[in-house]
Design an enzyme around this catalytic site. Structure first.
Site, PDB file in Angstrom:
ATOM      1  N   SER A  80     -26.053  14.030  12.232  1.00  0.00           N
ATOM      2  CA  SER A  80     -24.610  14.246  12.558  1.00  0.00           C
ATOM      3  C   SER A  80     -23.875  14.832  11.584  1.00  0.00           C
ATOM      4  O   SER A  80     -24.188  14.601  10.522  1.00  0.00           O
ATOM      5  CB  SER A  80     -24.308  12.736  13.078  1.00  0.00           C
ATOM      6  N   TYR A 112     -19.980  20.394  14.610  1.00  0.00           N
ATOM      7  CA  TYR A 112     -18.745  20.424  15.343  1.00  0.00           C
ATOM      8  C   TYR A 112     -17.895  21.749  14.782  1.00  0.00           C
ATOM      9  O   TYR A 112     -17.999  22.009  13.634  1.00  0.00           O
ATOM     10  CB  TYR A 112     -17.848  19.238  14.952  1.00  0.00           C
ATOM     11  N   THR A 147     -22.393  20.526  19.427  1.00  0.00           N
ATOM     12  CA  THR A 147     -21.877  19.425  20.250  1.00  0.00           C
ATOM     13  C   THR A 147     -20.753  20.067  21.267  1.00  0.00           C
ATOM     14  O   THR A 147     -19.704  20.152  20.457  1.00  0.00           O
ATOM     15  CB  THR A 147     -21.632  18.080  19.695  1.00  0.00           C
ATOM     16  N   LYS A 195     -25.454  20.952  22.836  1.00  0.00           N
ATOM     17  CA  LYS A 195     -25.502  19.618  23.312  1.00  0.00           C
ATOM     18  C   LYS A 195     -24.275  19.146  23.926  1.00  0.00           C
ATOM     19  O   LYS A 195     -23.167  19.062  23.554  1.00  0.00           O
ATOM     20  CB  LYS A 195     -25.785  18.655  22.060  1.00  0.00           C
ATOM     21  N   HIS A 251     -23.397  12.373  25.976  1.00  0.00           N
ATOM     22  CA  HIS A 251     -22.875  11.778  24.756  1.00  0.00           C
ATOM     23  C   HIS A 251     -22.919  10.201  24.816  1.00  0.00           C
ATOM     24  O   HIS A 251     -22.169   9.628  24.047  1.00  0.00           O
ATOM     25  CB  HIS A 251     -21.486  12.245  24.409  1.00  0.00           C
TER      26      HIS A 251
HETATM   27  C1  LIG Z   1     -22.943   5.119  17.852  1.00  0.00           C
HETATM   28  C2  LIG Z   1     -22.972   6.904  18.382  1.00  0.00           C
HETATM   29  C3  LIG Z   1     -22.726   7.703  17.453  1.00  0.00           C
HETATM   30  C4  LIG Z   1     -22.846   9.079  17.769  1.00  0.00           C
HETATM   31  N1  LIG Z   1     -22.541  10.088  17.173  1.00  0.00           N
HETATM   32  C5  LIG Z   1     -22.502  11.379  17.647  1.00  0.00           C
HETATM   33  C6  LIG Z   1     -22.312  12.528  16.821  1.00  0.00           C
HETATM   34  O1  LIG Z   1     -21.897  12.213  15.506  1.00  0.00           O
HETATM   35  N2  LIG Z   1     -22.677  13.741  17.316  1.00  0.00           N
HETATM   36  C7  LIG Z   1     -23.155  13.871  18.551  1.00  0.00           C
HETATM   37  O2  LIG Z   1     -23.249  15.002  18.840  1.00  0.00           O
HETATM   38  N3  LIG Z   1     -23.439  12.746  19.361  1.00  0.00           N
HETATM   39  C8  LIG Z   1     -23.191  11.646  18.998  1.00  0.00           C
HETATM   40  N4  LIG Z   1     -23.720  10.451  19.580  1.00  0.00           N
HETATM   41  C9  LIG Z   1     -24.278  10.832  20.869  1.00  0.00           C
HETATM   42  C10 LIG Z   1     -25.910  10.879  20.579  1.00  0.00           C
HETATM   43  O3  LIG Z   1     -26.280  11.904  20.002  1.00  0.00           O
HETATM   44  C11 LIG Z   1     -26.613  10.755  22.143  1.00  0.00           C
HETATM   45  O4  LIG Z   1     -26.020  11.873  22.838  1.00  0.00           O
HETATM   46  C12 LIG Z   1     -26.300   9.483  22.816  1.00  0.00           C
HETATM   47  O5  LIG Z   1     -26.614   8.395  21.915  1.00  0.00           O
HETATM   48  C13 LIG Z   1     -27.619   9.375  23.717  1.00  0.00           C
HETATM   49  O6  LIG Z   1     -27.721   8.107  24.372  1.00  0.00           O
HETATM   50  P1  LIG Z   1     -28.362   6.795  24.060  1.00  0.00           P
HETATM   51  O7  LIG Z   1     -27.624   6.080  23.031  1.00  0.00           O
HETATM   52  O8  LIG Z   1     -28.253   6.166  25.278  1.00  0.00           O
HETATM   53  O9  LIG Z   1     -29.957   6.984  23.766  1.00  0.00           O
HETATM   54  C14 LIG Z   1     -23.227   9.538  19.343  1.00  0.00           C
HETATM   55  C15 LIG Z   1     -23.909   8.249  20.035  1.00  0.00           C
HETATM   56  C16 LIG Z   1     -23.729   6.891  19.556  1.00  0.00           C
HETATM   57  C17 LIG Z   1     -24.221   5.808  20.370  1.00  0.00           C
END
Ligand SMILES: Cc1cc2nc3c(=O)[nH]c(=O)nc-3n(C[C@H](O)[C@H](O)[C@H](O)COP(=O)(O)O)c2cc1C
Length: 365
Positions: A106, A130, A156, A232, A256
Site C-alpha cells: 500500500s 493513489y 486504486t 483496482k 475495497h
Molecule cells: C485494513 C484495510 C486497509 C486497506 N488499505 C488499502 C490501501 O491502502 N489501498 C488499497 O487499494 N486498498 C486497501 N484496502 C482494500 C484491500 O486492498 C482489499 O481490496 C480488501 O481488503 C479485500 O477484501 P478482504 O479484506 O475481504 O480480503 C484495505 C483493506 C483493509 C481491510
C-alpha cells in the site's frame, strides 16, 4: 489450539489488537451491508463436482503478468500493517514470497518501498498507488517503485475520498504515534495522519488525494512509466471497458473490502460482467471476502485469473507476525488443493464455468 481456517486466525488476532486497530482493520462502510455480502455471495454459489478424473498430480501454478506464481492467491494492499505486528509489511511480504504469492504494498504503508524491497527481495511485489493533488508526489512514488524492482503499479480507483467507516469516526482513529507513513518521511504527509478529527486517516486522504482524477489521468500515468498498470476497484463492465480502452494491463474487481460505498455488489457478484466485457483482452483478478479454498475456486471458475486477500493476512500477522502469515497461507493453500481435487480438477485447464452455479438454479427444481 490448531488453527484450521482463516476465521481461527481472526479469533486469535482479536486477542492481540487494541480496539482502535481492530475496528480499523475490520470495518466496512455504512451499515456494512456489503461487508456481509462479500461472504454471503460466495455462499450462494454451489459447486458441481465431477468425479473419476485422476487428480493424483495437482498443478495450481499460474503465470500473472509474466511472473510464474505457485498458486492463484496474492496479498492485497492493506494500509499500516505495523499496527498489527512489528513484522509489518516485510513479514507479510516474506511470507507471501515463501508461498509463491504476489504481495501488493500500500502507498499508506508503515514500511517504505525501499525497505520492503530490501527486506523481501525474493517476493514478486506490486506497488499500490493513489494519485495525489500534488502530482510530483505520485511521480516520485512511481520512480521509487521502478527503482525498487516492483513489477506493476496498482492504481486504486475507488477512493477519490475515503468511505464513511463509522467505527473509525467513533474511535477518532489515527495512526499510533510511534508509527509513520513510511513512504513519506520528511514529506508533509507524515504528521497529518496523526491529527485528530473525524478520523485521522480520512483527514489525510481528503487533504492529499486528488478527487478530480478521471480516466484521462491514466494517460498521464502511462506517459511517465513503462510498468504495467492494474486498476483496482472495478465493479462494472462499463469501467472495465474503459480500463481496456485506456491501456491498462489488468483489473482487480474489488469493492475495497466493502470499505468505500455500502450496498455495492459483492466482488464475486460483479466478477462475471467484468469477465464478459474484457476477459479475453485483460487480466481479470478479484478480491473481497475470500476466506477458503472453495472461494478461490469459485472466482477462478467465474473467470478470475488470480484472487487476493486483505484482512486474512492482517489477522495472521497480528496473531504471529511473519510466521502467522506463513501458517495461514499454508492452511489456505491446502484447502484450495482439497477443493481442486474433490471437484475433479488437476490444473486450471480443467476448471469449467459449469462447475459453479447460483443457488437459485436448485430452488427451481
Ligand atoms: C485494513 C484495510 C486497509 C486497506 N488499505 C488499502 C490501501 O491502502 N489501498 C488499497 O487499494 N486498498 C486497501 N484496502 C482494500 C484491500 O486492498 C482489499 O481490496 C480488501 O481488503 C479485500 O477484501 P478482504 O479484506 O475481504 O480480503 C484495505 C483493506 C483493509 C481491510
Amino acid at each position: 489450539m490448531v488453527l484450521v481456517c482463516v476465521e481461527d486466525f481472526e479469533q486469535k488476532a482479536k486477542e492481540h489488537l487494541e480496539k482502535n486497530a481492530l475496528d480499523y482493520y475490520k470495518s466496512g462502510a455504512g451499515e456494512q451491508f456489503t461487508l456481509s455480502l462479500n461472504r454471503e455471495a460466495f455462499r450462494k454459489l454451489r459447486l458441481r463436482p465431477r468425479c473419476l478424473r485422476d487428480v493424483s498430480k495437482l498443478d495450481v501454478g499460474c503465470k500473472i503478468l509474466g511472473e510464474q506464481m505457485k498458486w492463484p492467491l496474492g496479498i492485497a494492499p492493506t494500509a499500516m500493517q505495523k499496527m498489527a505486528h512489528p513484522d509489518g509489511e516485510i513479514g507479510n511480504a516474506r511470507a507471501a514470497g515463501k508461498a509463491g504469492s504476489i504481495f501488493i504494498l500500500s502507498t499508506l504503508s508503515t514500511t517504505s518501498l525501499e525497505d520492503l524491497a530490501a527486506g523481501a527481495p525474493d517476493t514478486v511485489k506490486w506497488f499500490q498507488l493513489y494519485i495525489y493533488k500534488d502530482r510530483s508526489i505520485t511521480e516520485k512514488l512511481v520512480r521509487r517503485a521502478e527503482k525498487a524492482n516492483f513489477k506493476a503499479l496498482v492504481l486504486t480507483i475507488d477512493a477519490p475520498i475515503f468511505g464513511h467507516r463509522r467505527a473509525d469516526v467513533r474511535n477518532n482513529f489515527s495512526l499510533p504515534s510511534h508509527l509513520t507513513l513510511a513512504n513519506f518521511q520528511g514529506v508533509k504527509a507524515t504528521g497529518v495522519v496523526t491529527a485528530t478529527g473525524a478520523s485521522g486517516i480520512n483527514e489525510y486522504v481528503s487533504s492529499q488525494f486528488d478527487p478530480t482524477i478521471t480516466w484521462q489521468d491514466i494517460k498521464w500515468l502511462k506517459s511517465i512509466t513503462q510498468l504495467p498498470i492494474v486498476v483496482k476497484g472495478i465493479l462494472t463492465a462499463e469501467d472495465a471497458v474503459l480500463a481496456k480502452e485506456f491501456g491498462c494491463s489488468g483489473v482487480i474487481v474489488s469493492n475495497h473490502g466493502a470499505r468505500q460505498i455500502d450496498t455495492v455488489p459483492a466482488s464475486i457478484e460483479a466478477l462475471p460482467e467484468v469477465v464478459r466485457a474484457v476477459g479475453n483482452d485483460l487480466l481479470v483478478m478479484m478480491d473481497g471476502g475470500v476466506l477458503q479454498g472453495n472461494d478461490i475456486f469459485k472466482a477462478l471458475a467465474l473467470g478470475a485469473k488470480t484472487v487476493f486477500i486483505g484482512r486474512p493476512a492482517v489477522w495472521a500477522l497480528a496473531y504471529n507476525g511473519q510466521k502467522g502469515v506463513e501458517e495461514m497461507l499454508s492452511v489456505l493453500r491446502k484447502d484450495f488443493e482439497i477443493t481442486m481435487a474433490l471437484i475433479g480438477c488437476q490444473s486450471f485447464k480443467d476448471i469449467q464455468s459449469s462447475m459453479v452455479i447460483h443457488e437459485s438454479a436448485y430452488s427451481k427444481l
